[in-house]
Write an enzyme that holds these catalytic residues in place. Structure first.
Site, mmCIF file in Angstrom:
data_model
loop_
_atom_site.group_PDB
_atom_site.id
_atom_site.type_symbol
_atom_site.label_atom_id
_atom_site.label_comp_id
_atom_site.label_asym_id
_atom_site.label_seq_id
_atom_site.Cartn_x
_atom_site.Cartn_y
_atom_site.Cartn_z
ATOM 1 N N GLU A 71 28.600 -78.692 -78.940
ATOM 2 C CA GLU A 71 27.833 -78.488 -78.882
ATOM 3 C C GLU A 71 27.599 -79.328 -80.528
ATOM 4 O O GLU A 71 26.020 -79.990 -80.353
ATOM 5 C CB GLU A 71 27.271 -77.148 -78.834
ATOM 6 C CG GLU A 71 26.814 -76.184 -77.936
ATOM 7 C CD GLU A 71 26.513 -74.538 -77.933
ATOM 8 O OE1 GLU A 71 25.942 -73.855 -77.441
ATOM 9 O OE2 GLU A 71 26.336 -74.371 -80.273
ATOM 10 N N HIS A 106 21.094 -72.784 -71.864
ATOM 11 C CA HIS A 106 22.017 -72.628 -71.580
ATOM 12 C C HIS A 106 21.999 -71.802 -70.096
ATOM 13 O O HIS A 106 22.288 -70.484 -70.324
ATOM 14 C CB HIS A 106 22.592 -71.202 -72.278
ATOM 15 C CG HIS A 106 22.962 -71.771 -74.117
ATOM 16 N ND1 HIS A 106 21.652 -71.752 -74.797
ATOM 17 C CD2 HIS A 106 23.784 -71.613 -75.004
ATOM 18 C CE1 HIS A 106 22.489 -72.443 -76.123
ATOM 19 N NE2 HIS A 106 23.766 -72.104 -76.351
HETATM 20 C C1 DHB Z 1 28.018 -67.087 -78.732
HETATM 21 C C2 DHB Z 1 27.364 -69.093 -79.314
HETATM 22 C C3 DHB Z 1 26.629 -69.755 -78.586
HETATM 23 O O1 DHB Z 1 26.611 -70.760 -79.075
HETATM 24 C C4 DHB Z 1 26.161 -69.160 -77.257
HETATM 25 O O2 DHB Z 1 25.477 -70.190 -77.122
HETATM 26 C C5 DHB Z 1 26.202 -68.258 -77.043
HETATM 27 C C6 DHB Z 1 27.103 -66.860 -77.731
HETATM 28 C C7 DHB Z 1 28.437 -66.011 -79.478
HETATM 29 O O3 DHB Z 1 28.687 -66.806 -80.891
HETATM 30 O O4 DHB Z 1 28.463 -64.623 -79.344
HETATM 31 FE FE FE Z 2 24.926 -72.606 -77.113
#
Ligand code: DHB
Ligand code: FE
Length: 280
Positions: free
Chosen positions: A240, A59
């Site tokens: 994803e 990320h």
């Molecule tokens: C959330 C989900 C994710 O896949 C991510 O990378 C960051 C945050 C979430 O649900 O808060």
């Molecule tokens: Fe994520």
């Protein structure tokens, strides 16, 4: 020869990692999420593999917007948990398997998939949260992990079809490794969620359940779904899910045994989905 014995699929919400690290897994909100992984932790103790090939997305942690590989294979001996703003998670260092990773890179690149070879990389919640969900809080992770990062953050992202075919090439690569290793492949991320914009908070249970059904029974058909359908139906971060098709493509062509299936809404902003499939 090495073989792929099973595949594991799970969401990777960062707040799940924080709940583990801060001892909050027994709180009513989190208890419902972690209940779905009780079976999985027991199953993992019985089925600890020699190596995990872990498909996840970075990320903008290891790779900034300056350099974005579509597929990156971690060939290092170790990977440090990344600092994502609150300090690195207090989880063990991830030990790699440089020999198997190098073999897979050789085989898959010669099979016409362009992988980026990564010899130094930190790993974020995309990789460490699935490990926490499946192993809890051990002193050290019980086996080596080969991180395999997929770009699902910056467009254009790879199609589900390409991910599924890459999984098939990974299977061939593992099965041509000259050592009797038991390898699991994990596909992580998803399920439906959108973190920004007017549709932030989007969850689509119907899409998610249909995705799980088809991932089990019709992965080749599922792989034909265009990326725009994921974004429309499952939200911008729902994309994803194409990473699950990499793991599924690496499984045998005959139907898998469904060892475990779990779905829960919500965890933070995300629908949590989880499957364990065994090769028969
Ligand atoms: C959330 C989900 C994710 O896949 C991510 O990378 C960051 C945050 C979430 O649900 O808060
Ligand atoms: Fe994520």
């Amino acid at each position: 020869m090495a073989r792929i014995s099973a595949s594991v699929y799970t969401s990777h919400v960062p707040a799940i990692g924080a709940a583990v690290d801060q001892g909050k897994t027994g709180e009513p909100y989190w208890q419902k999420v972690f209940a779905g992984y009780e079976f999985s932790k027991a199953w993992m103790r019985e089925h600890t593999p020699d190596v995990i090939f872990l498909v996840y997305n970075d990320h903008a942690t290891a790779f900034s917007l300056e350099l974005i590989p579509t597929f990156a294979i971690g060939c290092a001996a170790q990977f440090q948990p990344a600092d994502e703003g609150w300090g690195p998670r207090p989880v063990p260092v991830v030990e790699g398997h440089p020999e198997l990773a190098a073999h897979i890179a050789q085989s898959v690149i010669q099979d016409d998939f362009d992988l980026t070879i990564v010899n130094k990389m930190d790993v974020d919640h995309g990789l460490t949260v699935p490990l926490s969900l499946m192993f809890g809080q051990p002193e050290a992770w019980p086996c080596p992990v080969i991180p395999f990062a997929v770009n699902v953050v910056q467009y254009p992202v790879p199609s589900g079809r390409r991910c599924f075919n890459l999984g098939r090439a990974l299977r061939k690569a593992v099965e041509s490794y000259d050592a009797p290793l038991n390898v699991q492949i994990w596909g992580t991320g998803g399920m439906s969620h959108q973190l920004q914009g007017p549709r932030a908070g989007l969850i689509n249970r119907k899409f998610d359940h249909a995705f799980l059904d088809r991932l089990i029974a019709d992965p080749a058909g599922l792989s034909q779904v265009p990326h725009i359908d994921y974004v429309r139906e499952a939200g911008s971060e729902g994309i994803e899910l194409v990473m699950w098709l990499i793991a599924r493509g690496a499984m045998s062509d005959s139907p898998p045994k469904v060892a475990h299936r779990f779905y829960h809404v919500p965890a933070s902003n995300t629908a949590v989905g989880h499957l364990i499939l065994e090769n028969q």
